[in-house]
Scaffold this motif. Sequence first.
Motif, PDB file in Angstrom:
ATOM      1  N   ARG A   1       0.847   1.762  12.214  1.00 35.94           N
ATOM      2  CA  ARG A   1       0.387   0.412  11.887  1.00 35.94           C
ATOM      3  C   ARG A   1       0.097   0.231  10.397  1.00 35.94           C
ATOM      4  O   ARG A   1       0.570  -0.726   9.781  1.00 35.94           O
ATOM      5  N   ASN A   2      -0.691   1.136   9.819  1.00 37.30           N
ATOM      6  CA  ASN A   2      -1.238   0.912   8.484  1.00 37.30           C
ATOM      7  C   ASN A   2      -0.439   1.554   7.359  1.00 37.30           C
ATOM      8  O   ASN A   2      -0.861   1.511   6.203  1.00 37.30           O
ATOM      9  N   MET A   3       0.700   2.129   7.713  1.00 37.61           N
ATOM     10  CA  MET A   3       1.622   2.596   6.688  1.00 37.61           C
ATOM     11  C   MET A   3       2.971   1.905   6.884  1.00 37.61           C
ATOM     12  O   MET A   3       3.363   1.048   6.098  1.00 37.61           O
ATOM     13  N   PHE A   4       3.665   2.223   7.972  1.00 38.13           N
ATOM     14  CA  PHE A   4       5.012   1.679   8.140  1.00 38.13           C
ATOM     15  C   PHE A   4       4.999   0.174   8.417  1.00 38.13           C
ATOM     16  O   PHE A   4       5.629  -0.603   7.694  1.00 38.13           O
ATOM     17  N   GLU A   5       4.284  -0.242   9.459  1.00 36.47           N
ATOM     18  CA  GLU A   5       4.277  -1.667   9.800  1.00 36.47           C
ATOM     19  C   GLU A   5       3.719  -2.508   8.652  1.00 36.47           C
ATOM     20  O   GLU A   5       4.232  -3.593   8.347  1.00 36.47           O
ATOM     21  N   LYS A   6       2.682  -2.022   8.019  1.00 36.63           N
ATOM     22  CA  LYS A   6       2.043  -2.756   6.926  1.00 36.63           C
ATOM     23  C   LYS A   6       3.033  -3.113   5.825  1.00 36.63           C
ATOM     24  O   LYS A   6       3.163  -4.283   5.441  1.00 36.63           O
ATOM     25  N   TRP A   7       3.735  -2.119   5.321  1.00 36.97           N
ATOM     26  CA  TRP A   7       4.634  -2.385   4.197  1.00 36.97           C
ATOM     27  C   TRP A   7       5.912  -3.073   4.642  1.00 36.97           C
ATOM     28  O   TRP A   7       6.510  -3.842   3.869  1.00 36.97           O
ATOM     29  N   LEU A   8       6.327  -2.846   5.882  1.00 40.45           N
ATOM     30  CA  LEU A   8       7.496  -3.563   6.394  1.00 40.45           C
ATOM     31  C   LEU A   8       7.191  -5.057   6.505  1.00 40.45           C
ATOM     32  O   LEU A   8       7.987  -5.903   6.069  1.00 40.45           O
ATOM     33  N   LYS A   9       6.041  -5.391   7.068  1.00 37.72           N
ATOM     34  CA  LYS A   9       5.680  -6.793   7.248  1.00 37.72           C
ATOM     35  C   LYS A   9       5.377  -7.475   5.917  1.00 37.72           C
ATOM     36  O   LYS A   9       5.603  -8.680   5.757  1.00 37.72           O
ATOM     37  N   ARG A  10       4.844  -6.736   4.984  1.00 41.73           N
ATOM     38  CA  ARG A  10       4.552  -7.326   3.679  1.00 41.73           C
ATOM     39  C   ARG A  10       5.818  -7.631   2.888  1.00 41.73           C
ATOM     40  O   ARG A  10       5.790  -8.398   1.937  1.00 41.73           O
TER      41      ARG A  10
ATOM     42  N   VAL B   1      -0.881  -0.099  -3.742  1.00 43.01           N
ATOM     43  CA  VAL B   1       0.377   0.341  -4.350  1.00 43.01           C
ATOM     44  C   VAL B   1       1.223   1.106  -3.332  1.00 43.01           C
ATOM     45  O   VAL B   1       0.860   2.212  -2.925  1.00 43.01           O
ATOM     46  N   PRO B   2       2.357   0.539  -2.916  1.00 43.38           N
ATOM     47  CA  PRO B   2       3.180   1.210  -1.900  1.00 43.38           C
ATOM     48  C   PRO B   2       3.712   2.564  -2.343  1.00 43.38           C
ATOM     49  O   PRO B   2       3.856   3.469  -1.523  1.00 43.38           O
TER      50      PRO B   2
ATOM     51  N   GLN C   1      -3.758  -7.701  -3.696  1.00 40.04           N
ATOM     52  CA  GLN C   1      -2.817  -8.811  -3.787  1.00 40.04           C
ATOM     53  C   GLN C   1      -2.380  -9.295  -2.415  1.00 40.04           C
ATOM     54  O   GLN C   1      -1.599 -10.235  -2.304  1.00 40.04           O
ATOM     55  N   PHE C   2      -2.904  -8.674  -1.335  1.00 35.23           N
ATOM     56  CA  PHE C   2      -2.465  -9.013   0.021  1.00 35.23           C
ATOM     57  C   PHE C   2      -3.562  -9.675   0.852  1.00 35.23           C
ATOM     58  O   PHE C   2      -3.308 -10.655   1.544  1.00 35.23           O
ATOM     59  N   LYS C   3      -4.756  -9.079   0.836  1.00 34.24           N
ATOM     60  CA  LYS C   3      -5.893  -9.660   1.548  1.00 34.24           C
ATOM     61  C   LYS C   3      -5.581  -9.927   3.022  1.00 34.24           C
ATOM     62  O   LYS C   3      -5.853 -11.003   3.553  1.00 34.24           O
ATOM     63  N   ASP C   4      -5.002  -8.933   3.704  1.00 35.98           N
ATOM     64  CA  ASP C   4      -4.670  -9.092   5.110  1.00 35.98           C
ATOM     65  C   ASP C   4      -5.514  -8.135   5.949  1.00 35.98           C
ATOM     66  O   ASP C   4      -6.504  -7.578   5.470  1.00 35.98           O
ATOM     67  N   SER C   5      -5.118  -7.918   7.199  1.00 38.42           N
ATOM     68  CA  SER C   5      -5.949  -7.144   8.125  1.00 38.42           C
ATOM     69  C   SER C   5      -5.586  -5.666   8.198  1.00 38.42           C
ATOM     70  O   SER C   5      -6.193  -4.913   8.957  1.00 38.42           O
ATOM     71  N   TYR C   6      -4.589  -5.235   7.431  1.00 34.77           N
ATOM     72  CA  TYR C   6      -4.203  -3.825   7.448  1.00 34.77           C
ATOM     73  C   TYR C   6      -5.203  -2.979   6.659  1.00 34.77           C
ATOM     74  O   TYR C   6      -5.903  -3.484   5.771  1.00 34.77           O
ATOM     75  N   LEU C   7      -5.255  -1.699   6.997  1.00 35.73           N
ATOM     76  CA  LEU C   7      -6.128  -0.762   6.295  1.00 35.73           C
ATOM     77  C   LEU C   7      -5.378  -0.119   5.132  1.00 35.73           C
ATOM     78  O   LEU C   7      -4.177   0.150   5.219  1.00 35.73           O
ATOM     79  N   GLY C   8      -6.108   0.144   4.067  1.00 36.18           N
ATOM     80  CA  GLY C   8      -5.489   0.776   2.907  1.00 36.18           C
ATOM     81  C   GLY C   8      -6.504   1.113   1.847  1.00 36.18           C
ATOM     82  O   GLY C   8      -7.711   1.196   2.122  1.00 36.18           O
ATOM     83  N   TRP C   9      -6.042   1.289   0.627  1.00 41.34           N
ATOM     84  CA  TRP C   9      -6.871   1.743  -0.484  1.00 41.34           C
ATOM     85  C   TRP C   9      -6.454   0.996  -1.750  1.00 41.34           C
ATOM     86  O   TRP C   9      -5.297   0.578  -1.888  1.00 41.34           O
ATOM     87  N   ALA C  10      -7.354   0.875  -2.671  1.00 41.13           N
ATOM     88  CA  ALA C  10      -7.051   0.274  -3.967  1.00 41.13           C
ATOM     89  C   ALA C  10      -6.806   1.369  -4.997  1.00 41.13           C
ATOM     90  O   ALA C  10      -7.406   2.439  -4.942  1.00 41.13           O
ATOM     91  N   SER C  11      -5.917   1.099  -5.931  1.00 45.14           N
ATOM     92  CA  SER C  11      -5.660   2.028  -7.028  1.00 45.14           C
ATOM     93  C   SER C  11      -6.696   1.838  -8.125  1.00 45.14           C
ATOM     94  O   SER C  11      -7.069   0.715  -8.450  1.00 45.14           O
ATOM     95  N   ALA C  12      -7.129   2.947  -8.717  1.00 43.23           N
ATOM     96  CA  ALA C  12      -8.021   2.888  -9.869  1.00 43.23           C
ATOM     97  C   ALA C  12      -7.278   3.178 -11.165  1.00 43.23           C
ATOM     98  O   ALA C  12      -7.906   3.269 -12.227  1.00 43.23           O
ATOM     99  N   ARG C  13      -5.953   3.338 -11.091  1.00 45.16           N
ATOM    100  CA  ARG C  13      -5.179   3.554 -12.307  1.00 45.16           C
ATOM    101  C   ARG C  13      -5.130   2.258 -13.103  1.00 45.16           C
ATOM    102  O   ARG C  13      -4.996   1.175 -12.531  1.00 45.16           O
TER     103      ARG C  13
END
Length: 455
Positions: A258-267, A215-216, A195-207
């Motif tokens: 960057r990819n945990m704290f900054e990512k969710w703060l900026k989102r 999913v934060p 739902q974000f499609k940005d430049s941060y790294l992360g993972w998709a949920s399979a639930r």
Amino acid sequence: MLEPRRRNTSGRALSSLLSLALLVGGACGPNPEQDNPNTAGNNGDNTPGSTEVASPDATDSLAPSSPEESTAVPGEPEAEATPATPEADAPATAEAPASTEEGLGTTAQAAVSLRTVAGWETLFLNRWNSEHTSSFLPKSNSLDSWQFYDLSYGIDGNTAMYRATGKTQYMDRALLYVNNMVNHAKVSSSLPRSQFKDSYLGWASARSDTLGQEVPLFESYCWRYVTRMLRTIRETPALYGNATYKTQYDKLLAFTERNMFEKWLKRGANSYIYRVNTHMASHWAYIAMDLSMMTTDATKKAQYLTVFNNINRDMPNNTSSLRGQLMTSPVNANAYFWAAEWGSKKRPGQDVAHGNGVMAYLVEAHDAGMEWTDADMRKFVVTLNNVIWPAAKTYRMYVDGTGSGTGWFNDGLMKLGRYNADLQKRLETHSVGQNTQFYGNAALNAKLLGAGSAL
């Protein structure tokens, strides 16, 4: 911004004597802090005011070390773990400190003989490799962020056992899990259903209810124990001064910032950091606290402390805070009561299953000398020892002492044993949730009690 308040630690040294037997049995898992598919928004979170949680799909692969159970409604009893067979272990002792709190002795706790760190480690090792191969290792290599929820228990248990013993095999295993997760992270824009499609790294949920989404909750639930692991490296000269560990530390800290704290703060901080209830927000207070103690960047440090203090004292999107939620228990003047919903003072209050997450943070903040005091911890000990767990094999579902619960304390409440020898003694015969997270944290409790952490 409130500055973190340091405390002076004190306690009595605890020496070795004979321990009693432990009942060893099958693990009983927590009520997961997942979201109700009927109320969850597209960020995978509960709607405001909801503390309902749903069971994972029957097709989900759950860790045998901590099988998930669905949260029962008030008054609906949950199953209790099957009693286990007794097993003796190495001797230990503790002379407990004085206490005037209810249920902890009239003028002083009696001298208590406690299981040693070595005794807990033996129990830990009996499950260490089986849990690793059947659950934690495959989950760490998964591309599914929902798997990281359960993986968090493996990271916590191994970090705790390292802190208790100083043996690097446990830190190495925790690092293996975290490195695997990080190595499998993908750029958000490459995740088809993100739902974000940005430049941060992360993972998709399979639930099923959050399929393909970032999913934060799943990430933060796990990452509080990643930052605690990293802080252990930073605060241990033998690790931080070792090039092998320092290289991994630097890489993982940079990823986290960057990819945990900054990512969710900026989102969106109000949506993804300052969460809709106490337990979800507490994960971010934990992460922010740890990062504030590790970063060398003054701007970042101020940002981390702002989040830490806001969740403790002044939530920007709610009328309350963790500190604001706490009240004197309606059933025990020496205990605490709080509700999961911001601003609520209604009984039955926080459910015990999710209260574990709050306590996991508060214990570490107290021990870091930040915000939470000895007096707070004494009240939480009474909350567990007398209100939530009033008798052997009698467990309450809510922090006001109502409902029938499972007695699963692994993820937070059992960590209060480091402050009280009588509570630690009770945990030695506790038959619920016996797995590496339980044994690792019990060993750490014993180590800290021996260093004078009792209040």
